[in-house]
Design an enzyme around this catalytic site. Structure first.
Site, PDB file in Angstrom:
ATOM      1  CG  ASP A 132       0.690  79.539 -21.640  1.00 25.25           C
ATOM      2  OD1 ASP A 132       0.387  79.613 -22.837  1.00 25.25           O
ATOM      3  OD2 ASP A 132       1.183  78.514 -21.130  1.00 25.25           O
ATOM      4  CG  ASP A 173      -1.964  74.221 -24.241  1.00 24.34           C
ATOM      5  OD1 ASP A 173      -2.828  73.353 -24.054  1.00 24.34           O
ATOM      6  OD2 ASP A 173      -1.957  74.981 -25.240  1.00 24.34           O
TER       7      ASP A 173
END
Length: 229
Positions: A14, A16
């Site tokens: 991922d 953020d």
């Protein structure tokens, strides 16, 4: 004794809150919008928005915070803040070291982010060398193949199949996530998931393969990956 899990051949991150320290910036932008409408960005709303596509996150905040605006209006208000909010984005602890380690060991790695293309460009500016270490980047909010965002598995299945040499088994893919929705998506995709949870999250609520406080705490040997040099 080193704890061992299923051997890993591919890695998906991922972005953020995991690689880039952007969550406080999103929180500031959303809080500003909520305050302008006499509301407050609550923890419940944050939990509903974390890890989701821009549209899904917007709808979660609007619902949880009772905002009298449409999804499109909310997204426009967010977009207007991004140039200043994302002027400078720091890396999360351990991110550069871990990604560089996998690159040197020639472990195929990709990014599966719920961001939009416009915000990705702002957040990644000046970090071309870092992002160049990835085989590819799937931008979930704008990718037509990602029909449903996290917690659905679409984005991870799309990321896996785009490797030049795709994994033979989804169990051989290791996902790194910081959100509950991301953990659910990775597990639903049949992958192993290392969870680096946001401090506000209840870590007893998910069945992640492994939970660590920071990417700095990751031990590659647990997953039969090359040890730190």
């Amino acid at each position: 004794m080193i704890e061992k899990f299923h051997p890993i051949t591919h890695v998906i991150f991922d972005m953020d809150g995991l690689l880039l320290d952007t969550e406080p910036k999103y929180e500031k932008a959303i809080s500003t919008i909520c305050e302008n409408f006499g509301s407050k960005y609550t923890l419940e709303a944050k939990l509903g928005a974390l890890g989701r596509t821009a549209t899904d996150a917007a709808n979660a905040v609007i619902t949880k915070c009772n905002l009298p605006i449409s999804c499109e209006e909310f997204l426009d208000l967010m977009e207007s803040q991004y140039p200043s909010v994302f002027q400078h984005v720091d890396m999360m602890p351990g991110a550069e070291k871990l990604v560089s380690h996998f690159a040197q060991a020639q472990i195929p790695q990709a990014i599966a982010t719920s961001s939009k293309t416009t915000t990705f460009r702002l957040k990644s500016k000046g970090k071309e060398d870092f992002f160049g270490k990835f085989s590819h980047i799937v931008i979930g909010s704008d990718d037509p193949e990602v029909v449903q965002g996290k917690p659905h598995p679409d984005i991870f299945h799309v990321a896996a199949k785009r490797f030049p040499n795709p994994p033979e088994s989804m169990q051989s893919v290791l996902v790194f996530e910081d959100s509950i929705n991301g953990v659910k998506a990775g597990l639903a995709a049949g992958m192993q998931v290392v969870w680096v949870p946001d401090p506000c999250l209840d870590i007893t609520s998910q069945n992640a393969t492994q939970i660590i406080k920071s990417l700095e705490d990751f031990n590659p040997q647990h997953f039969h990956l090359p040890k730190w040099a």
